[in-house]
Enzyme design. Structure first.
Site, short mmCIF file in Angstrom:
data_model
loop_
_atom_site.label_atom_id
_atom_site.label_comp_id
_atom_site.label_asym_id
_atom_site.label_seq_id
_atom_site.Cartn_x
_atom_site.Cartn_y
_atom_site.Cartn_z
CB CYS A 147 34.22 10.81 76.99
SG CYS A 147 35.87 10.43 76.44
CG HIS A 189 34.20 7.18 80.23
ND1 HIS A 189 33.14 7.18 79.35
CD2 HIS A 189 35.30 7.41 79.50
CE1 HIS A 189 33.60 7.37 78.12
NE2 HIS A 189 34.91 7.52 78.19
CD GLU A 207 30.44 6.31 81.64
OE1 GLU A 207 30.69 7.42 82.17
OE2 GLU A 207 30.81 6.02 80.48
N1 GLN Z 1 36.48 9.96 70.42
C1 GLN Z 1 36.85 10.81 71.51
C2 GLN Z 1 38.32 10.65 71.87
O1 GLN Z 1 38.92 9.67 71.50
C3 GLN Z 1 35.99 10.56 72.72
C4 GLN Z 1 36.21 9.21 73.33
C5 GLN Z 1 35.09 8.78 74.23
O2 GLN Z 1 34.02 9.39 74.25
N2 GLN Z 1 35.30 7.70 74.97
O3 GLN Z 1 38.86 11.48 72.53
#
Ligand code: GLN
Length: 540
Positions: A381, A507, A509
């Site tokens: 992310c 994600h 994970e």
């Molecule tokens: N802050 C970034 C976004 O909103 C990444 C979000 C995250 O890592 N969950 O796109």
């Protein structure tokens, strides 16, 4: 009709109610029962999505996009219970629903009160996971008995057994039995007080699970049993496990917990089959290799902030029979002290998700170090977004390239707000959330890991790769190995002339299990092991 188990906690917080609940769920499943897990959180936030990881640890995202408590991660790692928006309720959600009903006129003429309106709403929530094909619903009550916010929840679970019949409910209370060095004794009084508080509101626990650093003697158990009004066999010792959280179910089995629950609830359970779990523990205890991974984030000192990431790394270690040493590295420290001094010894670098500008430059430096030194890299992310910014600045020569999130005036916004986010002003529950399908490019490292080109993964973000820059990146040598099915959103990036460099917008994970490591984590740890053995030091 489903039976109900309620798990409460007393004396202190952080006793591991989530792990104990998840372990009980796992044991009942391994006795052939169909289990559903649920958590009720007494705080007033509607969900943990707007809380700082310092307050609450990670936000665990479900397939349906619910942003939930991290204990639901334990539930998914230990059990097969499907989870959705009914698996985690907070005081905020309960009150929101009661107030909406009041506005619709559903309580016309009545004074709306905690009892019965709020407690009825809580009881409805508890019934959501129940179904004819579900044997047991395990509901964990967050917080500690005595907390002011917990009162309506405890009152509701007290009433619940009157509604569905005492024989269909079981109350398990988790407490602490501290060891006092000065007295060289285990002390049972805090447990007595905690159970006393529960009994005052009309709940007599059926089973006490006692967290302790030393084994309870028979006398300790007999004393607790007498003062807390339970049979001695229902005083279960749960000793601290320093080795692995996956040992918790074993200690519960050792003290007969599953059998006691089955008997007390009259469940039609089969014999316990722990083969898979024993194999997991055997692999954990007998690694053949070792490897060192750096996780570079801004909450390095806070164990719960990247909980599922640390777990997924461990699962991949189990998969490869490797002991993984995790260096939890502060991204700000990388910025201040330099990547070389902090990352020179590691075999793989992972940059996790996150929000806000603090520590960003350190993360970009860590990516740079991984990319230019050929160190296996997994960006998740925000970690992927940092990888994109790093590539833009240092390979494509786009000076000060950045995400719009961190630099509104950047000349090269290589990461920008998703179109669907542009009109959104509310902060709670409004990100791009939950399971989304993606397609992977044939021949990519990601496709090789998954062994398929069609995947579904969980998301939680507002920003995305800026498509205006796609061609520049392709020309510069970055590949877009994953996109949304229509090709419009970048989901994964890779640097093909690097041993293993993968960034993903989602994600992974959240979908890793101890006995089924996530393919991307397995690929990442596999690459790190290869690098270590190429340097001649992979065995334990
Ligand atoms: N802050 C970034 C976004 O909103 C990444 C979000 C995250 O890592 N969950 O796109």
């Amino acid at each position: 009709m489903s039976k109900h188990i309620f798990v409460t906690g007393g004396v202190v917080s952080s006793l591991g109610k989530g792990l104990t609940s998840a372990s009980i769920g796992m044991l009942l499943e391994q006795r052939g029962l169909r289990v559903r897990m649920q958590k009720l959180d007494p705080y007033i936030n509607v969900d943990p999505g707007t809380m700082s990881p310092y307050q609450h640890g990670e936000v665990y995202v479900l397939d349906d996009g619910s942003e939930t408590d991290l204990d639901l991660g334990h539930y998914e790692r230990f059990t097969n219970s499907p989870l959705d928006c009914h698996s985690n309720y907070t005081t905020g959600q309960i009150y929101q629903s009661v107030i909406e009903k009041e506005r619709r006129g559903e309580f016309l003429g009545q004074t709306v009160q905690v009892i019965p309106h709020v407690t009825n709403e809580i009881k409805d929530a508890i019934l959501q996971p129940a179904a004819p094909d579900v044997d047991v619903v395990i509901t964990e009550i967050g917080g500690t008995v005595g907390d002011i916010e917990s009162q309506p929840f405890l009152e509701a679970i007290r009433q619940f057994s009157l509604d569905v019949g005492k024989e269909n409910c079981l109350y398990i209370h988790l407490t602490l039995v501290p060891y006092l060095k000065a007295a060289a004794e285990l002390k049972t009084k805090p447990t007595q007080h905690s159970v006393g508080q529960l009994r005052q509101i009309g709940i007599q626990p059926d089973i006490l699970v006692c967290r302790t650093e030393r084994s309870l003697s028979h006398d300790n158990r007999a004393k607790i049993a007498l003062f807390c009004n339970v049979p001695v066999e229902a005083v279960i010792e749960e000793k601290d496990k320093s080795f692995s959280v996956y040992e918790v179910p074993m200690s519960l089995v050792e003290h007969g917990t599953d059998e006691l629950i089955v008997r007390k609830l009259g469940l039609n359970a089969g014999p316990l089959n722990l083969d898979r779990w024993q194999d997991l523990l055997h692999r954990l205890r007998n690694p053949e290799h070792e490897v060192r991974i750096a996780v570079v984030g801004k909450y390095a000192e806070h164990r719960d902030a990247y909980k599922s990431i640390y777990e997924a790394i461990d699962h991949a270690g189990v998969h490869h029979r490797a002991r993984v040493h995790i260096d939890r590295i502060h991204s700000e420290a990388v910025g201040d002290e330099g990547a070389e001094s902090m990352l020179a010894k590691v075999d793989g670098i992972l940059v996790p998700g996150g929000f806000g500008e603090r520590g960003i430059e350190g993360k970009v430096d860590a990516v740079h170090f991984a990319r230019t030194r050929g160190i296996p890299f997994l960006g998740i992310c925000l970690g992927m977004q940092c990888a994109v910014a790093e590539f833009a600045r240092n390979v494509l020569g786009l000076e000060n390239a950045n995400s719009h999130e961190f630099d509104a005036d950047t000349p090269h916004p290589v990461i920008c707000l998703l179109d669907e986010q542009k009109q959104i002003t509310d902060k709670g529950g409004t990100m791009r959330l939950g399971a989304q399908p993606a397609k992977l490019a044939p021949g990519s490292k990601a496709a090789a890991c998954y062994g398929t080109e069609e995947i579904s993964e969980r998301h939680r973000h507002r920003y995305e790769f800026n498509n205006k820059y796609r061609q520049k990146f392709v020309d510069g040598g970055m590949t877009f190995s994953g996109t949304s099915p229509d090709g419009s959103l970048v989901e994964a990036v890779e640097v093909p002339d690097h041993p293993w460099f993968v960034g993903v917008q989602y994600h992974p994970e959240f979908k890793s299990q101890p006995t089924r490591a996530h393919p991307l984590f397995a690929g990442f740890i596999g690459a790190a092991l290869q690098r270590r053995s190429a340097r001649g030091k992979s065995t334990v």
